[in-house]
Design a protein around this motif. Structure first.
Motif, PDB file in Angstrom:
ATOM      1  N   HIS A  55       3.678  -0.850   2.336  1.00 58.26           N
ATOM      2  CA  HIS A  55       2.667  -0.771   1.279  1.00 58.26           C
ATOM      3  C   HIS A  55       2.242  -2.158   0.820  1.00 58.26           C
ATOM      4  CE1 HIS A  55       3.507   3.515   1.123  1.00 58.26           C
ATOM      5  NE2 HIS A  55       4.791   3.206   1.090  1.00 58.26           N
ATOM      6  N   PRO A  56       1.661  -2.957   1.725  1.00 60.55           N
ATOM      7  CA  PRO A  56       1.222  -4.293   1.315  1.00 60.55           C
ATOM      8  C   PRO A  56       0.121  -4.168   0.261  1.00 60.55           C
ATOM      9  CG  PRO A  56       0.374  -3.758   3.493  1.00 60.55           C
ATOM     10  CD  PRO A  56       1.308  -2.655   3.105  1.00 60.55           C
ATOM     11  N   GLY A  57       0.148  -5.052  -0.688  1.00 62.30           N
ATOM     12  CA  GLY A  57      -0.853  -5.004  -1.746  1.00 62.30           C
ATOM     13  C   GLY A  57      -0.432  -4.170  -2.937  1.00 62.30           C
ATOM     14  N   VAL A  58       0.614  -3.393  -2.801  1.00 63.56           N
ATOM     15  CA  VAL A  58       1.124  -2.618  -3.933  1.00 63.56           C
ATOM     16  C   VAL A  58       2.327  -3.379  -4.480  1.00 63.56           C
ATOM     17  CG1 VAL A  58       2.096  -0.430  -4.702  1.00 63.56           C
ATOM     18  CG2 VAL A  58       0.371  -0.445  -2.904  1.00 63.56           C
ATOM     19  N   GLU A  59       2.212  -3.841  -5.701  1.00 66.97           N
ATOM     20  CA  GLU A  59       3.290  -4.646  -6.288  1.00 66.97           C
ATOM     21  C   GLU A  59       4.518  -3.760  -6.537  1.00 66.97           C
ATOM     22  OE1 GLU A  59       4.174  -7.106 -10.332  1.00 66.97           O
ATOM     23  OE2 GLU A  59       2.092  -7.046  -9.632  1.00 66.97           O
ATOM     24  N   TRP A  63       5.059  -0.833  -9.369  1.00 69.41           N
ATOM     25  CA  TRP A  63       5.164   0.558  -8.936  1.00 69.41           C
ATOM     26  C   TRP A  63       6.411   1.210  -9.527  1.00 69.41           C
ATOM     27  CZ3 TRP A  63       8.887   2.549  -5.322  1.00 69.41           C
ATOM     28  CH2 TRP A  63       8.706   3.897  -5.024  1.00 69.41           C
ATOM     29  N   GLU A  77      -1.212   3.837  -4.927  1.00 68.42           N
ATOM     30  CA  GLU A  77      -2.654   3.772  -4.686  1.00 68.42           C
ATOM     31  C   GLU A  77      -3.133   4.907  -3.785  1.00 68.42           C
ATOM     32  OE1 GLU A  77      -3.874  -0.103  -3.452  1.00 68.42           O
ATOM     33  OE2 GLU A  77      -3.139  -1.025  -5.267  1.00 68.42           O
ATOM     34  N   ARG A  79      -1.906   6.397  -1.359  1.00 63.80           N
ATOM     35  CA  ARG A  79      -1.537   6.386   0.064  1.00 63.80           C
ATOM     36  C   ARG A  79      -0.570   7.533   0.309  1.00 63.80           C
ATOM     37  NH1 ARG A  79      -1.203   0.285   1.967  1.00 63.80           N
ATOM     38  NH2 ARG A  79      -2.518  -0.597   0.377  1.00 63.80           N
TER      39      ARG A  79
END
Length: 197
Positions: A55-59, A63, A77, A79
């Motif tokens: 999950h790149p881009g999801v901190e 989360w 997000e 996904r």
């Protein structure tokens, strides 16, 4: 028999996952809550880098905080999360639920579930990577040939490694707690000794 094991790593070598669960719960239960939480967080470390890579881009920290705040299963997000991610998400939710436990044993049960889910996430992830076609068939509700994540040697090896790490963490925490207790006893003894005539 699982009760014959003295260490989690022994049960893990035999692929006795229930034996691992049982020993982990018993060892976790004798620790104070704050140390139990440390063990659970360290158990997450086995899967956290995998989750972050998926999950790149999801901190990651954000989360976890949002999940803990809402206490609802949700995808980062929107996904679609795979079963390994969902198991890891359960680890986070169990950790959060432990904060509201009414007794030490209730809190222990939640944290033990968190640790177990962290191991399962790693085991399932290995199976997903090694058997993507079988996962697709399973996900679509179709019959598939091949091992499940519980039967696969590669997935079992991942679980074994994770359980051995948890064994080492728990033994380290117990030794630290014993050492701390002995130091308190030693100080109390010296105070008592100096009060004698």
């Amino acid at each position: 028999m699982a009760d014959d094991y003295t260490r989690i790593s022994e049960a893990a070598r035999q692929r006795d996952w229930r034996g691992c669960d049982r020993l982990m719960f018993k060892q976790l239960a004798i620790l104070p809550f704050e140390i139990q939480k440390e063990v659970a967080v360290q158990a997450w470390q086995a899967y956290a880098p995998i989750w972050v890579a998926k999950h790149p881009g999801v901190e990651f920290g954000k989360w976890i905080a949002e999940l803990a705040e809402t206490n609802l299963l949700g995808t980062p997000e929107s996904r679609q999360m795979d079963p390994a991610d969902a198991e890891f998400e359960n680890a986070i939710l169990q950790f959060t639920d432990a904060q509201d436990g009414e007794s030490h044993l209730q809190r222990t049960a939640h944290l033990a579930s968190s640790i177990r889910s962290s191991v399962l996430a790693r085991q399932i992830d290995r199976w997903l990577r090694d058997f993507p076609e079988q996962y697709t068939s399973w996900h679509q509700g179709e019959h598939f040939a091949g091992p499940t994540f519980l039967d696969d040697d590669g997935a079992s090896l991942e679980a074994e490694k994770a359980w051995k790490k948890i064994d080492a963490i728990l033994r380290s925490k117990r030794k630290s707690k014993i050492r701390e207790s002995m130091e308190k006893i030693e100080r109390a003894y010296f105070e008592w000794e100096s009060s004698l005539l």
